[in-house]
Design a protein around this motif. Structure first.
Motif, PDB file in Angstrom:
ATOM      1  N   LEU A 133     124.074  89.946   8.988  1.00 15.99           N
ATOM      2  CA  LEU A 133     122.875  90.629   9.734  1.00 15.99           C
ATOM      3  C   LEU A 133     122.372  89.383  10.703  1.00 15.99           C
ATOM      4  O   LEU A 133     122.540  88.119  10.406  1.00 15.99           O
ATOM      5  N   SER A 134     121.930  89.524  11.809  1.00 13.10           N
ATOM      6  CA  SER A 134     121.544  88.742  12.898  1.00 13.10           C
ATOM      7  C   SER A 134     120.070  89.198  13.381  1.00 13.10           C
ATOM      8  O   SER A 134     120.109  90.488  13.650  1.00 13.10           O
ATOM      9  N   ARG A 135     119.047  88.387  13.422  1.00 10.80           N
ATOM     10  CA  ARG A 135     117.758  88.971  13.964  1.00 10.80           C
ATOM     11  C   ARG A 135     117.855  89.563  15.238  1.00 10.80           C
ATOM     12  O   ARG A 135     117.065  90.472  15.709  1.00 10.80           O
ATOM     13  N   ASP A 136     118.969  89.231  16.195  1.00 11.45           N
ATOM     14  CA  ASP A 136     119.004  89.672  17.396  1.00 11.45           C
ATOM     15  C   ASP A 136     119.774  90.872  17.539  1.00 11.45           C
ATOM     16  O   ASP A 136     120.009  91.327  18.680  1.00 11.45           O
ATOM     17  N   GLN A 137     120.668  91.237  16.477  1.00  4.66           N
ATOM     18  CA  GLN A 137     121.291  92.202  16.598  1.00  4.66           C
ATOM     19  C   GLN A 137     121.074  93.380  15.770  1.00  4.66           C
ATOM     20  O   GLN A 137     120.776  93.292  14.593  1.00  4.66           O
ATOM     21  N   THR A 138     120.554  94.695  16.135  1.00  7.62           N
ATOM     22  CA  THR A 138     119.971  95.318  15.481  1.00  7.62           C
ATOM     23  C   THR A 138     120.720  96.915  15.175  1.00  7.62           C
ATOM     24  O   THR A 138     120.237  97.794  14.749  1.00  7.62           O
ATOM     25  N   GLY A 139     122.148  96.675  15.767  1.00  8.22           N
ATOM     26  CA  GLY A 139     122.905  98.029  15.401  1.00  8.22           C
ATOM     27  C   GLY A 139     124.157  97.742  15.762  1.00  8.22           C
ATOM     28  O   GLY A 139     124.694  96.807  16.256  1.00  8.22           O
ATOM     29  N   ALA A 140     125.124  98.715  15.443  1.00  6.86           N
ATOM     30  CA  ALA A 140     126.428  98.860  16.117  1.00  6.86           C
ATOM     31  C   ALA A 140     126.286  98.709  17.354  1.00  6.86           C
ATOM     32  O   ALA A 140     125.561  98.952  18.367  1.00  6.86           O
ATOM     33  N   THR A 141     127.392  98.245  18.099  1.00  6.54           N
ATOM     34  CA  THR A 141     127.766  97.990  19.457  1.00  6.54           C
ATOM     35  C   THR A 141     129.011  97.849  19.813  1.00  6.54           C
ATOM     36  O   THR A 141     129.961  97.585  19.201  1.00  6.54           O
ATOM     37  N   ALA A 142     129.422  98.279  21.279  1.00  2.24           N
ATOM     38  CA  ALA A 142     130.609  98.166  21.780  1.00  2.24           C
ATOM     39  C   ALA A 142     130.379  96.962  22.490  1.00  2.24           C
ATOM     40  O   ALA A 142     129.212  96.445  22.430  1.00  2.24           O
ATOM     41  N   GLU A 143     131.486  96.318  23.175  1.00  2.66           N
ATOM     42  CA  GLU A 143     131.274  95.209  23.846  1.00  2.66           C
ATOM     43  C   GLU A 143     130.439  95.685  25.243  1.00  2.66           C
ATOM     44  O   GLU A 143     130.556  96.802  25.727  1.00  2.66           O
ATOM     45  N   ASN A 144     129.596  94.933  25.700  1.00  2.00           N
ATOM     46  CA  ASN A 144     128.520  94.843  26.663  1.00  2.00           C
ATOM     47  C   ASN A 144     128.699  94.540  27.835  1.00  2.00           C
ATOM     48  O   ASN A 144     128.630  93.394  28.251  1.00  2.00           O
ATOM     49  N   TRP A 145     129.628  95.215  28.708  1.00  2.00           N
ATOM     50  CA  TRP A 145     130.243  94.613  29.847  1.00  2.00           C
ATOM     51  C   TRP A 145     129.098  94.292  30.901  1.00  2.00           C
ATOM     52  O   TRP A 145     129.208  93.345  31.719  1.00  2.00           O
TER      53      TRP A 145
ATOM     54  N   TRP B  44     134.443 104.160  21.163  1.00  2.46           N
ATOM     55  CA  TRP B  44     134.367 102.618  21.389  1.00  2.46           C
ATOM     56  C   TRP B  44     135.836 101.952  21.078  1.00  2.46           C
ATOM     57  O   TRP B  44     136.259 101.057  21.709  1.00  2.46           O
ATOM     58  N   TYR B  45     136.765 103.068  20.307  1.00  2.86           N
ATOM     59  CA  TYR B  45     138.185 102.263  20.238  1.00  2.86           C
ATOM     60  C   TYR B  45     138.853 102.293  21.480  1.00  2.86           C
ATOM     61  O   TYR B  45     139.746 101.168  21.296  1.00  2.86           O
ATOM     62  N   TYR B  46     138.542 102.609  22.434  1.00  2.00           N
ATOM     63  CA  TYR B  46     138.867 102.559  23.781  1.00  2.00           C
ATOM     64  C   TYR B  46     137.693 102.280  24.464  1.00  2.00           C
ATOM     65  O   TYR B  46     137.020 103.387  24.790  1.00  2.00           O
ATOM     66  N   GLU B  47     137.643 100.983  25.144  1.00  2.00           N
ATOM     67  CA  GLU B  47     136.419 100.728  25.742  1.00  2.00           C
ATOM     68  C   GLU B  47     136.567 101.300  27.280  1.00  2.00           C
ATOM     69  O   GLU B  47     137.370 101.703  27.739  1.00  2.00           O
ATOM     70  N   GLN B  48     135.002 101.263  27.865  1.00  2.00           N
ATOM     71  CA  GLN B  48     134.783 102.085  29.191  1.00  2.00           C
ATOM     72  C   GLN B  48     135.688 101.179  30.228  1.00  2.00           C
ATOM     73  O   GLN B  48     135.414  99.716  30.243  1.00  2.00           O
ATOM     74  N   ILE B  49     136.543 101.632  30.929  1.00  2.00           N
ATOM     75  CA  ILE B  49     136.870 100.853  32.030  1.00  2.00           C
ATOM     76  C   ILE B  49     135.877 100.498  33.012  1.00  2.00           C
ATOM     77  O   ILE B  49     135.090 101.400  33.549  1.00  2.00           O
ATOM     78  N   PRO B  50     135.620  99.299  33.574  1.00  2.00           N
ATOM     79  CA  PRO B  50     134.500  99.049  34.456  1.00  2.00           C
ATOM     80  C   PRO B  50     134.426  99.725  35.561  1.00  2.00           C
ATOM     81  O   PRO B  50     135.505  99.948  36.238  1.00  2.00           O
ATOM     82  N   GLY B  51     133.339 100.395  35.801  1.00  2.00           N
ATOM     83  CA  GLY B  51     133.108 101.232  37.175  1.00  2.00           C
ATOM     84  C   GLY B  51     133.609 100.688  38.459  1.00  2.00           C
ATOM     85  O   GLY B  51     134.157 101.295  39.113  1.00  2.00           O
ATOM     86  N   GLY B  52     133.322  99.295  38.559  1.00  2.00           N
ATOM     87  CA  GLY B  52     133.869  98.741  39.827  1.00  2.00           C
ATOM     88  C   GLY B  52     135.412  98.450  39.798  1.00  2.00           C
ATOM     89  O   GLY B  52     135.668  98.750  40.935  1.00  2.00           O
ATOM     90  N   ALA B  53     136.000  98.669  38.746  1.00  2.00           N
ATOM     91  CA  ALA B  53     137.408  98.530  38.889  1.00  2.00           C
ATOM     92  C   ALA B  53     137.990  99.954  39.342  1.00  2.00           C
ATOM     93  O   ALA B  53     138.899 100.057  40.209  1.00  2.00           O
ATOM     94  N   ILE B  54     137.272 101.019  38.863  1.00  2.00           N
ATOM     95  CA  ILE B  54     137.826 102.492  39.141  1.00  2.00           C
ATOM     96  C   ILE B  54     137.222 102.519  40.796  1.00  2.00           C
ATOM     97  O   ILE B  54     138.140 103.209  41.786  1.00  2.00           O
ATOM     98  N   THR B  55     136.018 102.258  41.255  1.00  2.00           N
ATOM     99  CA  THR B  55     135.707 102.303  42.544  1.00  2.00           C
ATOM    100  C   THR B  55     136.922 101.380  43.255  1.00  2.00           C
ATOM    101  O   THR B  55     137.048 102.093  44.411  1.00  2.00           O
ATOM    102  N   LYS B  56     137.326 100.259  43.272  1.00  2.00           N
ATOM    103  CA  LYS B  56     138.257  99.712  43.983  1.00  2.00           C
ATOM    104  C   LYS B  56     139.674 100.343  43.874  1.00  2.00           C
ATOM    105  O   LYS B  56     140.392 100.304  44.941  1.00  2.00           O
ATOM    106  N   SER B  57     140.089 100.991  42.718  1.00  2.00           N
ATOM    107  CA  SER B  57     141.169 101.666  42.596  1.00  2.00           C
ATOM    108  C   SER B  57     141.076 102.977  42.031  1.00  2.00           C
ATOM    109  O   SER B  57     140.938 102.977  40.673  1.00  2.00           O
ATOM    110  N   PRO B  58     140.968 104.013  42.714  1.00  2.00           N
ATOM    111  CA  PRO B  58     140.606 105.425  42.045  1.00  2.00           C
ATOM    112  C   PRO B  58     141.542 105.727  41.304  1.00  2.00           C
ATOM    113  O   PRO B  58     141.448 107.137  40.641  1.00  2.00           O
ATOM    114  N   ASN B  59     142.808 105.316  41.325  1.00  2.00           N
ATOM    115  CA  ASN B  59     144.031 105.559  40.450  1.00  2.00           C
ATOM    116  C   ASN B  59     143.884 105.599  39.201  1.00  2.00           C
ATOM    117  O   ASN B  59     144.357 106.011  38.147  1.00  2.00           O
ATOM    118  N   LEU B  60     142.661 104.629  38.576  1.00  2.00           N
ATOM    119  CA  LEU B  60     142.473 104.273  37.145  1.00  2.00           C
ATOM    120  C   LEU B  60     141.844 105.410  36.603  1.00  2.00           C
ATOM    121  O   LEU B  60     140.666 105.770  37.259  1.00  2.00           O
TER     122      LEU B  60
END
Lengths: 647, 250
Positions: free
Chosen positions: A83-95, A625-641
């Protein structure tokens, strides 16, 4: 008049000379000739590739990403290890907070590898054939590691093994590469690592200390990557197809066995090359076993370290000790106590008294608290590896008694002390019979007068402080990786250079055992399970664990549990829980357990209360979360993603 | 000379003022799309949670591109949705949530069935979807306040679909206690909520009998809401919910 003619002549002279073409390479861009002609140029290139290598080291946290200095929501606080005082729950990676773009950054590294592989042959005459061969293989190794970092987060990603260049004004369509199937990415990693294994020497000729790849480093990581791929094939249930029916998320289950076999074979390659660290170990001495496991993480000549990341002050530094020392050893710029191991983690180990359901036995047969003279008495027979991983209340670190006490119990003790709160209750402790401290100032200002006339501070020097949570909030503090020789004045952020061991032989053995057990379970023969059994016993014997296991009772869960104990706080467990696809079951409205030491004033003894996290922080991991969100900026640059499911 | 300066100044003012005259050449989106996702068996809306793990409508603006980047409308807790800032266009809508998916694919990515719907939005459109929720959770009685200050609720869980692929074991049944009606898996009081994981063998008894859940001892806040959720391991393991039930101490 003649004067005008001269002036005209001068003007013409100036004009004609001003038209000389300046055809020189831009001096602010380092040219191939400067890099690919000398070994030091290559070393500079390699230094960049290796510093970009996406590994979860001292400078990684899911919240802040790779290569960041400020680690206050540490990885163990999202796995249930701590446990950490700054982490208060489960999380995915926070892009959103990442300071290094996991998508663009990794593709820049892949570009750097591809550029190196393509350019070096042109300059091969400057070097020996062996050098060219080994350096090329290192670029393959870094590329494989980078695709590994991408595929474990996103599933199938675009694969490019060529140098992509965008010329301004040209059509960018060919650069918008769609995602490949997940299987294709794992196979790319395998083929790159196979190339590295075949072409790297046994010892890296430039740096033989494990900070640069050799044949066995590549094999070790192949065992990790292929085990990951096999686990996805076997346990993943989330699927995603694109319009061309490429499977972007998930691998056909039929492929699991081949990946496990590959992991097993790769791990086996290291047989006899590396070994478990046993320099200070003794079969009969628990203290020696403890000291041996402590030394494993700081001995530069350890035969167990396979691939490491080195730091150098002031260019590349971290602050592990500053964030994680117990509160009473706090460094000059603060922090401390970010990683506080949970009771759930401690209960995985042997050597502590337990109830039949595996929980710690802190009550006697009549349902009253057991009383102890010292807080360490409860842990007198604890597994040495646990003691080298976790600081118990009352253990010694840096020649100090690490004092962890939740408060002083002032109530009556005749007939025994009944539990302070009913079993399973998540309510606060009663305030009428407990003296506690909100913070360190109120602690030192309010000593409690004991019946014998002496006085005692309500909380220990390392906590627990109920308002200021800069303390051992779980009742434990982390021990692994802490440097016992680092002077407190040096316990600072951005100051430490302790080496990070990214992969050690212990993990490779555990990879082999797990892959072997999966193969045995898939009907590939009992020699695999026998091999797994012998490995688990080696690991347990080094750890000083008892009692020994019986071969028949060993399951895949036995191996996983051993792995979680052995590799705890090494930033591996989170990825294990993810590839086993079990973190959403473990963190399913979960409140982790803690162990609170109290001093019973009228008895003059200590007792322990086991309860759920006093903060009532609930962990719920989302299966998407097993498959993380592809960053929106990457999809904007390449809508094929195509975005992953659920985002 | 002074006159010239005035002219230049005036010219600059006119220039500066006219440079700001450009307007956006697209009107702001102002069309409204609303509707609901209802249980085709009961006709009631499918209860869900607020946020990304609840029901949402995937919208593909097919009149813009053959392969558009999808947009999502997240549903309200009661299973209705509404967006008043939509562009007029042709959309393909695919509701997603804790119900039988509208597009079913096999293990190789082939589409087996597709009951998504295309519609033209012009001004306003109401699109209601009928789905088969995985589970239905209905209240058997009002929450009962016990003498030891705990609270007992009774619910009935049943399957909302006959589809053979979704007759899966019930993995979790949770009673959420919350100080607002927005009780869901991310929003509850952990002191009093009861979260229970079940093994596969318990599913038949869960489905055949009334389920009674009692909160742990401890005095609840004065005005609370109760809500029960349950799920099977399908898709992204989202929950089906009962309606929120408010209760006051007698």
């Amino acid at each position: 008049m003649k004067r005008y003619q001269y002036i005209l002549l001068i003007i013409l002279a100036v004009y004609s000379s001003s038209c000389r073409k300046i055809n020189i390479a831009p001096p602010n861009i380092i040219q191939n000739d400067a890099v690919f002609t000398t070994p030091s140029g290559i070393q500079a290139y390699m230094s960049r590739l290796y510093s970009e290598l996406p590994i979860e080291d001292f400078r990684y946290s899911p919240d802040m990403g790779l290569n960041f200095f400020w680690i206050i929501k540490p990885t163990p606080a999202v796995t249930g290890e701590a446990l950490s005082r700054d982490q208060t729950g489960a999380t995915a990676e926070n892009w959103g907070d990442w300071h290094w773009d996991v998508w663009g950054g990794n593709y820049a590294t892949i570009h750097d590898c591809n550029y190196f592989i393509k350019t070096l042959p042109t300059y091969a005459s400057n070097f020996t054939p062996d050098q060219v061969k080994a350096w090329t293989a290192e670029a393959y190794f870094v590329r494989a590691m980078t695709y590994f970092a991408l595929v474990k987060r996103f599933g199938g990603v675009p694969i490019t093994t060529d140098v992509l260049n965008y010329v301004i004004g040209s059509d960018p369509t060919p650069l918008k590469i769609p995602r490949s199937s997940e299987k294709a990415v794992w196979d790319q990693i395998q083929s790159d690592l196979d190339y590295a294994i075949a072409n790297l020497p046994a010892v890296n000729a430039d740096f033989g200390d494990g900070s640069r790849a050799n044949k066995y480093v590549a094999a070790a990581f192949e065992s990790r990557a292929m085990l990951y791929a096999g686990s996805i094939a076997k346990y993943n249930t989330i699927t995603l197809f694109d319009a061309q029916k490429n499977q972007l998320c998930g691998i056909p289950a039929a492929d699991a066995t081949a990946y496990f076999q590959k992991a097993y074979d790769a791990a086996k390659m290291l047989d006899g090359v590396y070994s478990l660290y046993l320099k200070a170990w003794s079969a009969t001495d628990k203290t020696a076993q403890y000291q041996n496991f402590v030394n494993l993480f700081s001995d530069a000549s350890s035969p167990e370290s396979i691939f490491v990341r080195e730091y150098n002050y002031p260019n590349s530094v971290h602050g592990y000790d500053a964030y994680n020392v117990p509160r009473q050893l706090i460094g000059p710029n603060g922090y401390s106590s970010e990683v506080n191991p949970t009771l759930n983690f401690v209960e995985m180990f042997d050597g502590i008294p337990k109830n039949s359901d595996g929980t710690i036995q802190n009550l006697d047969a009549t349902g009253h608290y057991k009383l102890f003279t010292n807080t360490m008495d409860l842990f007198a027979n604890a597994e040495p590896r646990l003691r080298a991983t976790v600081i118990f209340p009352g253990d010694v670190f840096k020649n100090q008694n690490i004092e962890i006490r939740r408060g002083i119990y002032t109530g009556g003790v005749t007939g025994g002390i009944s539990p302070l709160i009913p079993p399973g209750s998540r309510s606060q402790y009663p305030t009428s019979t407990i003296v506690s401290a909100a913070d360190i100032t109120s602690n030192t200002n309010n000593p409690y007068k004991l019946p014998d006339g002496t006085s005692l501070l309500p909380a220990g020097a390392s906590g627990i402080f109920t308002a200021d949570q800069t303390c051992a909030i779980s009742g434990f503090s982390v021990r692994k990786w802490l440097d016992p020789n680092l002077a407190t004045a040096q316990v600072l952020e951005n100051n430490e250079t302790q080496t990070w061991i990214e992969i050690r032989y212990g993990e490779v053995l555990l990879n082999r055992a797990e892959a072997g057990m999966e193969l045995a379970n898939a009907g590939q023969g009992s020699t695999f399970s026998a091999d797994a059994f012998s490995i688990i016993n080696q690991i347990r014997s080094r750890a000083g664990a008892s009692p020994s296991l019986s071969a028949g009772s060993m399951t895949i869960d036995t191996i996983r549990k051993e792995r979680r104990k052995e590799l705890a706080f090494e930033n591996k467990t989170w990825w294990d829980l993810r590839r086993w696809r079990i973190i959403d079951k473990e963190q399913n409205g979960t409140i982790y357990r803690i162990l609170m030491p109290f001093y019973a004033a009228q008895a003059g003894k200590y007792f322990f209360d086991a309860r759920t996290d006093e903060r009532n922080d609930v962990y719920t991991a989302d299966p998407k979360w097993y498959y993380e969100q592809i960053p929106g900026g990457a999809i904007t640059k390449s809508p094929n993603l195509v975005q992953n499911p659920g985002y | 000379m002074k006159k010239l300066i005035y002219y230049i100044a005036m010219g600059l003012v006119i220039f500066a003022a006219s440079s700001c005259g450009k307007v956006d050449n697209y009107p702001a989106p102002g069309s409204t799309l609303s509707g609901s996702v209802t249980d085709e068996g009961t006709g009631q809306t499918v209860q869900t949670e607020v946020g990304s793990r609840g029901t949402r409508i995937e919208l593909l603006e097919t009149s813009y591109s053959a392969n558009p980047v999808p947009i999502y409308l997240e549903s309200m807790e009661d299973g209705t949705y509404r967006d008043t800032k939509m562009f007029d266009a042709t959309y393909k809508a695919i509701p997603q949530g804790a119900f039988v998916p509208l597009i079913v694919t096999d293990a190789s990515g082939n589409t087996l069935s597709d009951s998504s719907r295309s519609f033209v939005l012009k001004g306003t459109a109401v699109e209601n979807f009928k789905v088969q929720p995985f589970l239905r959770i209905t209240w058997v009685s009002k929450p009962v306040f016990n003498s030891d200050s705990s609270v007992t609720v009774q619910v009935k869980i049943s399957r909302g679909t006959n589809s053979a692929d979704y007759q899966l074991p019930i993995t979790d049944v949770n009673l959420y206690v919350c100080n607002t009606q927005y009780a869901d898996e991310n929003n509850f009081d952990p002191r009093f909520s009861v979260l229970t994981a079940y093994s596969a063998s318990q599913t038949s008894s869960l489905l055949s009998s009334t389920l009674t859940i009692t909160t742990p001892h401890g005095v609840l806040p004065q005005d609370v809401y109760f809500r029960v959720s349950a799920r099977i391991n399908a898709g992204l393991d989202e929950y089906n919910y009962s309606t929120p039930q408010s209760a006051k101490y007698p």
